[in-house]
Scaffold this active site. Structure first.
Site, short mmCIF file in Angstrom:
data_model
loop_
_atom_site.label_atom_id
_atom_site.label_comp_id
_atom_site.label_asym_id
_atom_site.label_seq_id
_atom_site.Cartn_x
_atom_site.Cartn_y
_atom_site.Cartn_z
N ASN A 18 -11.35 -1.27 -3.08
CA ASN A 18 -10.88 -0.49 -4.22
C ASN A 18 -9.87 0.55 -3.76
O ASN A 18 -10.16 1.35 -2.86
CB ASN A 18 -12.04 0.23 -4.89
N HIS A 61 -11.96 -12.09 -2.44
CA HIS A 61 -10.82 -11.34 -2.96
C HIS A 61 -9.56 -11.48 -2.10
O HIS A 61 -8.50 -10.97 -2.48
CB HIS A 61 -11.19 -9.86 -3.11
N GLU A 103 -11.06 -5.86 -16.92
CA GLU A 103 -9.88 -5.13 -16.45
C GLU A 103 -8.73 -5.46 -17.40
O GLU A 103 -7.82 -6.23 -17.10
CB GLU A 103 -9.56 -5.54 -15.01
N PHE A 124 -9.18 4.01 -9.16
CA PHE A 124 -8.43 2.94 -8.52
C PHE A 124 -7.21 2.51 -9.32
O PHE A 124 -6.36 1.75 -8.84
CB PHE A 124 -9.32 1.71 -8.31
N ARG A 143 33.47 13.29 -11.05
CA ARG A 143 33.19 14.62 -11.57
C ARG A 143 31.70 14.87 -11.79
O ARG A 143 31.20 15.98 -11.61
CB ARG A 143 33.93 14.80 -12.88
N TYR A 171 -24.07 0.69 -9.73
CA TYR A 171 -22.92 -0.22 -9.66
C TYR A 171 -22.24 -0.14 -8.29
O TYR A 171 -22.00 0.95 -7.78
CB TYR A 171 -21.88 0.09 -10.75
N TYR A 188 34.19 10.28 -14.54
CA TYR A 188 32.78 10.67 -14.46
C TYR A 188 32.16 10.32 -13.12
O TYR A 188 31.31 11.06 -12.60
CB TYR A 188 31.98 9.98 -15.56
#
Length: 506
Positions: free
Chosen positions: A194, A82, A412, A327, A281, A52, A278
Site C-alpha cells: 500500500n 499483486h 476501489e 494510499f 515579452r 482489516y 509575446y
C-alpha cells in the site's frame, strides 16, 4: 543520510537515486518506534481480534477472516498475486528512489512491521540490489500495488533484480549481495504494497529535472531575445511588482541578470519598435507560471514523501488500528498532471521563439540561418522537430487524473491514475529538454550573424560553451548530433550560466 519518517526532501531523493556512493542509514530512534507498533499487532493477534489487513482478506475480500495458521501464507499470496506489472522496467534511479521512499514510510512506525523489514529494504538499497519493476500496471489506489509488489518480491527472495550489471532471479541477487530472503509475518506484505511510492519516485525525479529545465528555459529565451534584437524593458522590476506572482518575479529578475551588459541590446535601445512578440515579452509571465506550478508540486511531493500512505495505520498511543485511504494518489496525480501542462507550455513558447529565429520575415536574419539560403536549408528542420515534440507534449498534457476506471470489484471505485501521470511527465520532461536544446542551438547559431556586436558577458559564456559542442555551421550538416550533444550537456550549460551570473553580481 538517515531516514526517520520525516524531513526527506526532493534533493535527498535525487541524491540517493543518482549517487552511486550514497549510503542510507536508519535513524537511531526508529527501531524502537517500529517495535512498539509491531507489539500492538502481535497483541491484536493474541487477543483474536478481527482487524482489516491483519487477519482478513483484502479489498472486496475484506469480509473473509483468515485463520492464525494461514496468516503467513496470506502475506505471501498477497505479494505474489499483486506482482502483475507489464512494460519496460523502471530505471535504476527510479527504482532507488522508490525503495528510499518506501523505507521512509515504514520508518514512521505506523505500518506495524518488524524492524527487520525496514532493515532488509535499506540493506537492498545500500547493496545496490535493484528489483526489476515493470513500469505499467498501477492505477494509483490502493496506491501503487503492482510496482510495490515487484519490489516486495525481491525482499522475500522471489521476482527479479539487477545486481552488478546482471538481471538475476531475486534469490540469487540476494545471495550474491550476502543477504537472506525475508519471511513475512502478519500485515507485513500489505504494509509493503500500500502506498504511492512508485508515482512519487518517477514523478519526483521528473519534477527535479523540470526545475532545472525551467531555469534553462530562461537562458535559452534570453539568448533568443538578444539574437532577435528584443528589449529587456518588459522585465523591469516595477512591472512585476505590480503583479507579484513569485515565479513571474523570479523569472524577470533572472532575465535581467542574464542580459545585463549586452552590447546587442545597447545598439538598438532607441529603435522605433516598442514591443516584442509575446514569446519574448511575456517570458516572465509564462515561464513564471510554470515555475509556480513546479514549486506547488514540489511541496506536494515532499509532503507525500513524509506521509504514512499504507492501510490500515497503527496508532500505538491509543492502541488502535484504523482503516482509511491515505494510499489514494490523488494529491500526487493532480500535481503531476499540472506539471505536464506547465512543461508543455514551456516547450510551446520555446518553439515559437525557434520559429522567430528561423523565419526571415520575423527575425531580420538570413532564412533558416543559412549561409546560402536556397542552396542550403540551414536549420529549417530544427523547428520542425521542435514542433513535433510540442505536439506530442500537447497530447501528454491531457490529465490522467480525470480518467478513473473502477477496479477491485468496484470496491476501489475511484482511482487516481497517478502512475500514468508520472510516466507521462517523464516523457514530457524529456521532450522539453530536447526542445530547449534546439532553442539553444538555434539561438547560438544566430548570434554570430550579429558580429561584431555581442550578447552580455554572462550569455557569451553560455554561447562559447555551446559552440564547443556545436560550432557555428558553415554549411548544411545533420543536426541530430548537435542537438544531442547540447541536450546531454544541459546540466553543464546550467552551471555555466549560474556561475556567470553569480560572477557578474559579485
Amino acid at each position: 543520510m538517515h531516514i526517520r519518517g520525516h524531513g526527506l526532501t526532493l534533493a535527498d531523493v535525487v541524491h540517493v537515486a543518482y549517487d552511486g556512493s550514497a549510503v542510507v542509514e536508519i535513524a537511531p530512534d526508529v527501531p524502537a518506534r517500529l517495535a512498539r507498533s509491531r507489539a500492538l499487532i502481535n497483541a491484536i493477534l493474541a487477543e483474536g481480534r478481527i482487524v482489516y489487513g491483519v487477519n482478513t482478506g483484502f479489498g472486496k475480500l475484506s469480509s473473509v477472516t483468515i485463520s492464525p495458521a494461514a496468516l503467513t501464507e496470506l502475506q505471501l499470496n498477497l505479494v505474489r498475486s499483486h506482482a502483475c506489472g507489464v512494460g519496460a522496467p523502471l530505471s535504476e534511479a527510479e527504482t532507488r528512489a522508490m525503495m528510499l521512499l518506501r523505507a521512509n514510510v515504514l520508518a514512521q512506525g505506523t505500518s506495524g512491521v518488524r524492524p527487520v523489514v525496514l532493515e532488509q529494504l535499506v540493506a537492498l538499497l545500500n547493496a545496490r540490489v535493484h528489483p526489476v519493476i515493470p513500469e505499467k500496471g498501477s492505477v494509483g489506489a490502493s496506491g501503487d500495488l503492482s510496482p510495490l509488489a515487484h519490489l516486495a518480491l525481491v525482499l522475500i527472495g522471489e521476482g527479479e533484480a539487477s545486481f552488478q550489471g546482471e538481471r538475476l532471479p531475486g534469490c540469487i541477487a540476494l545471495a550474491r549481495a550476502g543477504l537472506r530472503p525475508l519471511a513475512l509475518e502478519a500485515k507485513e506484505g500489505l504494509a509493503l504494497l500500500n502506498g504511492t511510492q512508485a508515482m512519487s519516485a518517477v514523478g519526483g525525479l521528473a519534477l527535479a529535472r523540470l526545475l532545472d529545465l525551467a531555469e534553462l528555459a530562461d537562458i535559452a529565451g534570453a539568448l533568443s531575445l538578444d539574437a532577435l534584437h528584443g528589449t529587456a524593458a518588459a522585465f523591469d522590476a516595477r512591472i512585476h511588482a505590480a503583479r507579484p506572482h513569485p515565479g513571474q518575479t523570479a523569472v524577470a529578475r533572472h532575465l535581467r541578470a542574464l542580459l545585463d551588459g549586452s552590447a546587442i541590446m545597447a545598439s538598438h535601445r532607441d529603435c522605433p519598435r516598442v514591443q516584442d512578440a509575446y514569446s519574448l515579452r511575456c517570458m516572465p509571465q509564462v515561464h513564471g507560471a510554470a515555475r509556480d506550478v513546479f514549486h506547488f508540486a514540489q511541496h506536494t511531493l515532499e509532503t507525500e514523501f513524509n506521509s504514512a500512505t499504507d492501510n490500515p495505520l497503527v496508532f500505538t498511543d491509543t492502541g488502535e488500528v484504523l482503516s482509511g485511504g491515505n494510499f489514494h494518489g490523488a494529491p500526487v496525480a493532480l500535481a503531476l498532471d499540472a506539471c505536464a501542462m506547465a512543461a508543455a507550455t514551456l516547450g510551446g513558447i520555446a518553439e515559437r521563439r525557434i520559429e522567430r529565429l528561423l523565419n526571415p520575415d520575423l527575425s531580420e536574419l538570413p532564412a533558416f540561418l543559412s549561409r546560402q539560403p536556397g542552396l542550403q536549408s540551414g536549420l529549417m528542420m530544427a523547428q520542425v522537430t521542435a514542433a513535433a515534440l510540442c505536439n506530442e507534449n500537447m497530447g501528454l498534457a491531457h490529465p490522467a487524473s480525470v480518467g478513473s476506471l473502477p477496479t477491485g470489484a468496484a470496491k476501489e471505485d475511484f482511482v487516481s491514475m497517478g502512475m500514468t501521470a508520472a510516466l507521462k511527465l517523464r516523457t514530457v520532461a524529456e521532450n522539453l529538454a530536447a526542445i530547449l536544446a534546439i532553442e539553444l542551438l538555434v539561438a547560438t547559431q544566430a548570434l554570430p550573424f550579429l558580429r561584431p556586436l555581442r550578447t552580455s558577458p554572462q550569455l557569451q559564456r553560455v554561447e562559447d560553451f555551446i559552440h564547443t559542442l556545436a560550432p557555428p555551421l558553415e554549411g548544411d550538416t545533420p543536426l541530430t548530433p548537435c542537438i544531442q550533444a547540447i541536450q546531454t550537456r544541459l546540466p553543464d550549460i546550467l552551471d555555466v550560466a549560474r556561475n556567470a551570473v553569480a560572477g557578474n553580481s559579485a
